[in-house]
Write an enzyme that holds these catalytic residues in place. Structure first.
Site, PDB file in Angstrom:
ATOM      1  N   LEU A   1       0.974  -1.237   0.019  1.00  0.00           N
ATOM      2  CA  LEU A   1       0.013  -0.177  -0.231  1.00  0.00           C
ATOM      3  C   LEU A   1       0.921   1.300   0.056  1.00  0.00           C
ATOM      4  O   LEU A   1       1.685   1.542   0.819  1.00  0.00           O
ATOM      5  CB  LEU A   1      -1.038   0.109   1.357  1.00  0.00           C
ATOM      6  CG  LEU A   1      -1.792   1.236   1.374  1.00  0.00           C
ATOM      7  CD1 LEU A   1      -2.989   0.567   2.510  1.00  0.00           C
ATOM      8  CD2 LEU A   1      -1.222   2.293   1.947  1.00  0.00           C
TER       9      LEU A   1
ATOM     10  N   ILE B   1       3.378  -1.131   4.031  1.00  0.00           N
ATOM     11  CA  ILE B   1       3.081   0.177   3.847  1.00  0.00           C
ATOM     12  C   ILE B   1       4.345   0.966   3.209  1.00  0.00           C
ATOM     13  O   ILE B   1       5.132   0.968   3.886  1.00  0.00           O
ATOM     14  CB  ILE B   1       2.407   0.638   5.047  1.00  0.00           C
ATOM     15  CG1 ILE B   1       1.210  -0.007   5.502  1.00  0.00           C
ATOM     16  CG2 ILE B   1       2.123   2.303   4.942  1.00  0.00           C
ATOM     17  CD1 ILE B   1       0.804   0.215   7.043  1.00  0.00           C
ATOM     18  N   LYS B   2       4.101   1.527   2.317  1.00  0.00           N
ATOM     19  CA  LYS B   2       5.085   2.583   1.812  1.00  0.00           C
ATOM     20  C   LYS B   2       4.679   4.018   2.077  1.00  0.00           C
ATOM     21  O   LYS B   2       3.885   4.554   1.495  1.00  0.00           O
ATOM     22  CB  LYS B   2       5.391   2.346   0.061  1.00  0.00           C
ATOM     23  CG  LYS B   2       6.403   3.225  -0.354  1.00  0.00           C
ATOM     24  CD  LYS B   2       6.581   3.076  -1.841  1.00  0.00           C
ATOM     25  CE  LYS B   2       7.711   3.721  -2.715  1.00  0.00           C
ATOM     26  NZ  LYS B   2       8.098   4.728  -2.281  1.00  0.00           N
ATOM     27  N   GLN B   3       5.203   4.436   3.117  1.00  0.00           N
ATOM     28  CA  GLN B   3       4.883   5.423   3.921  1.00  0.00           C
ATOM     29  C   GLN B   3       5.509   6.725   3.194  1.00  0.00           C
ATOM     30  O   GLN B   3       6.744   7.076   3.652  1.00  0.00           O
ATOM     31  CB  GLN B   3       5.035   5.304   5.412  1.00  0.00           C
ATOM     32  CG  GLN B   3       4.462   6.549   6.135  1.00  0.00           C
ATOM     33  CD  GLN B   3       3.167   6.843   5.780  1.00  0.00           C
ATOM     34  OE1 GLN B   3       2.921   8.006   4.910  1.00  0.00           O
ATOM     35  NE2 GLN B   3       2.087   6.082   5.920  1.00  0.00           N
ATOM     36  N   GLU B   4       4.762   7.749   2.692  1.00  0.00           N
ATOM     37  CA  GLU B   4       5.432   9.042   2.217  1.00  0.00           C
ATOM     38  C   GLU B   4       4.620  10.067   2.231  1.00  0.00           C
ATOM     39  O   GLU B   4       4.560  10.827   1.327  1.00  0.00           O
ATOM     40  CB  GLU B   4       6.153   8.818   0.684  1.00  0.00           C
ATOM     41  CG  GLU B   4       5.529   7.741   0.071  1.00  0.00           C
ATOM     42  CD  GLU B   4       6.369   7.422  -1.356  1.00  0.00           C
ATOM     43  OE1 GLU B   4       7.594   7.711  -1.108  1.00  0.00           O
ATOM     44  OE2 GLU B   4       6.187   6.489  -2.038  1.00  0.00           O
TER      45      GLU B   4
END
Lengths: 307, 307, 307, 307
Positions: C137, C166-169
């Protein structure tokens, strides 16, 4: 002091008149307010998007509120748009309106900081706690870029008693009006139609309670709302059909067309829009007169329409 | 009266301090202005994005300008952010700043009505005609969503003499700084770096003239700018490298981290941000102290840094 | 067939190489994939924003996936960006990736139609039901303009087992990383750092599990992640401080700088970006070489860095 | 081979039919194309916004173009929407359309990368150089968020001979239509009205050459355009007034209402919209039937309207 407002019926959103140097023209403004009281609207809303509120400084807001309240002279309630990107500033502007005699405020959230359902709820809750007059919740993503879901609006209405009305203008509006009305099981507040009355008949059919919008012939909206309330639906449709070309033409983006109608009705001295808003093009002015001639042939529009 | 400002060097953008009830805390504000004058900045800018100007009402703006001018007491020029969606309102706020003793105003265009190169040019022209102090043109699409092309900015600088400086914060900034400077053949105004100094060294290398930004240790920016001016480029790089972790951490979206640094420096009583802005999370506060301990180990940050 | 991926460690987002006519350069692409396998990354992600996926047609996507899977030859998993405005199209592209041997897909929601938490949830649910490989995600409002709240992401992770990472950006990322990790009480999936590793150390300190981003010296990210895992935090900080000027310079908006680094590393024949993306300016190319000389003096960057 | 198209008259934008599982329903699509040829439209446009082109993969585009060309069988030209965020991809999709027998393509710019007048111009120039069939320039900020100024559009028309038509849908459209027509002094291409025909009469009065839009009763548009061309302006107005309530209702945001009309006309098997687009609400479906009963009482809408 402001009495409780019954948010059913027709509440025109007023333009803010300027002279040719873009200075507020209070004389014209007072004339517009009085005209509205005379034709029997249920209230007026000032300093909305149409009123170019985002181009006004606070001292101008103050003088406009004072002028409107004085001109209304208790005959009709004055609703004041007080949305601001800062919550404290919204409260400040709302208290100013309250102290000057406004009957209610109209508030819409801002997309800054990052939109968040919880933050939008808090915004309304804080404003509600900071004032003592009713709040009209405006749902107008066209100007705010904030998309409030149906469940969020229902929660705000349910948990914040100061919310007294929903100004619904997130198209498709008839679907949202229907969803809101069926969702307000605990507490039902009026739902009013905006967007220049474009979807007016469709919203009324779904249960909306009237209009809070800027169409420059509110007489037509009053007649439509009355017809629906009286069960004379065919009459309402007849009016809608008749005025629809003008409604469509008038609700085009920009404010100049509406100001020009008010000017042609003898209420404004100038159709001037504040920079950087667009002025009336010669082309649009000509076409406006042409469509008015079709919809209202031979009618003296400087007088209240009899419909 | 305001004298001409030389827009070279370091102009911190100041926060607006609030108490825990979000009321303007003038005492802290005065302390910040005096602190800046003491550490030798070339001026300060108040009521920018970092100053939460979009959450302030006009009377608060007025008291902040008065307090800043009084606190500066002629030692440093006060630049005031006066951008507003309406051109007349921008002029009004700018005249207010001018009359209260501001040395310049900082102005950025709005995306409403529809963005249009001609309309943006007119906006600056009209503001320039309405006032008598210099204008800092701010190019910050991150907050305005207005993308001004290089040729448009060059035209504005060329044709409007009141534009005295460009605050350049449309990344990639080093490329735009280089393009603007090589394009200003007739008239060269200073170009200052914003964006929390993130690209500070890179902009300086491309010819920028200093900083107008909110990094809460302006001493580092002063030292860097001086080093570059004196041809001590390695020293400047040394400073950039040292402070970069803190610059990166501090320039994250939101304002709370910066306010917390000011608080830790003994300048603010509270790090409170106005709603709906986000408050400092416990997590961010802890991490801030940790990164400061790395960058400034054993340093008493309540005193001006000696670099 | 794809085995389960352990989303901890470093997953570089790859560029899509083009020749000077903007035609896909598969030979360079294969070289990049093999290089990544050699330096010990934990996987690679192709067709992300950096891979200019929004400028590719489907047949190009297909040949890139095939080439990557073949070049990886089972040594590293291939993750494929498959986001599309239509849910069915996302499923179609994901199935294509799956059938060609991708180990996982990376998916982010679109702001059309109107953003709505329920609709975003449904989007992920439908995609998850349509495929059999894991989903990363991606939370990247910078490209999507969709702001997913923490509670929404937590619900998606909790209710959709196919979400594996989770690819958090969404900056401030350290705060969001901390909130997500403390919120994943029932089911904890890895959280990876993006945004060019700008906030890399800060995210790792808050508990992130590594990197999925395009910084063109993944060796530095591998070394940092390893150091943190081994409890050698000072070493990680040392690396972060060392590379930060390059990280900052490289993560400026646009893709050309990264492509130029890959070219200088001997991996790409051209730094060409597809129109309407911006090409490398002479100014930026020069400055890039200068900052690399500072960060990696005397280092042969055509070989894997030893850190 | 495609002959030159005369872009005057009525070019319906077609929906893309799906079955209840969101799979393309070619049989219904062929039926729609044939229906259009029978009622005498001047061409049709497929894969526009209304055609949910942003939710289609390339292979679906291909089969839709083939089906449309085959169904038209040379009787009417097929225009294909081929806009893509990448310029090369737009060329690729346009060449695909060209090779499959499309008569023209419809192209609109994207807001990524950063909008810039020069970049938009280049986009059209590159696409024009890459293909040999005409281009319809679509000006639709409502879907693209790109605001093309009048001077920019005039320059594109003047300098790129492959531009054969302007689909004008940036309201206020009558004003922009008038400005474009008076500005095209060297080279005049047809200007067509979009936006569901909402401003149809007003655009025609300002000189537009017909319609390229999705209103599901194109017979009405044909009759209006013919009446205006024949100088029977009152007849045109009569038609506009009659259909306006339906036009207003149908052009609400979303596509489901239009698909439902096509279904009620016997042309589609399902009104299904692809996720995440909104399906028809029960409320809207009911209201649609009611407004159709008012506008077309007792009319068999499964047959071409006789007007």
């Amino acid at each position: 002091m402001a009495k409780d407002v019954n948010f059913k019926g027709v509440f025109p959103i007023l333009v803010t008149p300027f002279d040719d140097k873009e200075v507020v023209d209070l004389e014209s403004f007072v004339r517009v307010v009085r005209f509205m009281a005379e034709i029997g609207v249920d209230g007026v809303t000032i300093l909305g998007v149409l009123g170019e509120s985002n181009r006004m400084v606070d001292s101008e807001r103050e003088e406009l509120i004072m002028a409107a309240v004085a001109a209304a002279d208790g005959r009709i309630p004055i609703v004041v748009g007080t949305s601001h990107k800062g919550t404290q500033a919204t409260i400040y502007l709302s208290l100013m309106a309250e102290s000057l005699g406004a009957a209610a405020v109209m508030v819409t959230p801002s997309k800054e900081a990052v939109p968040d359902e919880e933050r939008i709820f808090e915004y309304f809750r804080k404003v509600a706690e900071g004032i003592t007059i009713p709040i009209v919740l405006q749902d107008h993503p066209g100007s705010t870029e904030v998309h409030m879901s149906g469940p969020l609006i229902l929660r705000i209405v349910r948990e914040i008693p100061r919310i007294a009305c929903i100004k619904q203008e997130a198209p498709p509006t008839p679907t949202k009006v229907a969803a809101l009305i069926s969702g307000m099981v605990d507490r039902r507040v009026p739902v009013l139609t905006g967007l220049g009355a474009l979807y007016g008949m469709f919203d009324l059919e779904r249960g909306s309670d009237g209009y809070m919008t800027g169409f420059a012939f509110p007489e037509a909206l009053i007649a439509m709302a009355k017809a629906v309330r009286a069960g004379r639906r065919e009459d309402a449709w007849e009016l809608y059909r008749r005025f629809l070309p003008l409604i469509v033409f008038e609700q085009q983006p920009g404010i100049a067309i509406r100001k020009e109608i008010y000017r042609l009705r003898g209420l404004l001295r100038s159709n001037r829009v504040r920079h950087p808003g667009a002025q009336l093009s010669a082309s649009a002015g000509e076409q406006l007169r042409s469509v008015m001639a079709r919809v209202l042939p031979g009618v003296d529009i400087t007088r209240p329409l009899e419909l």
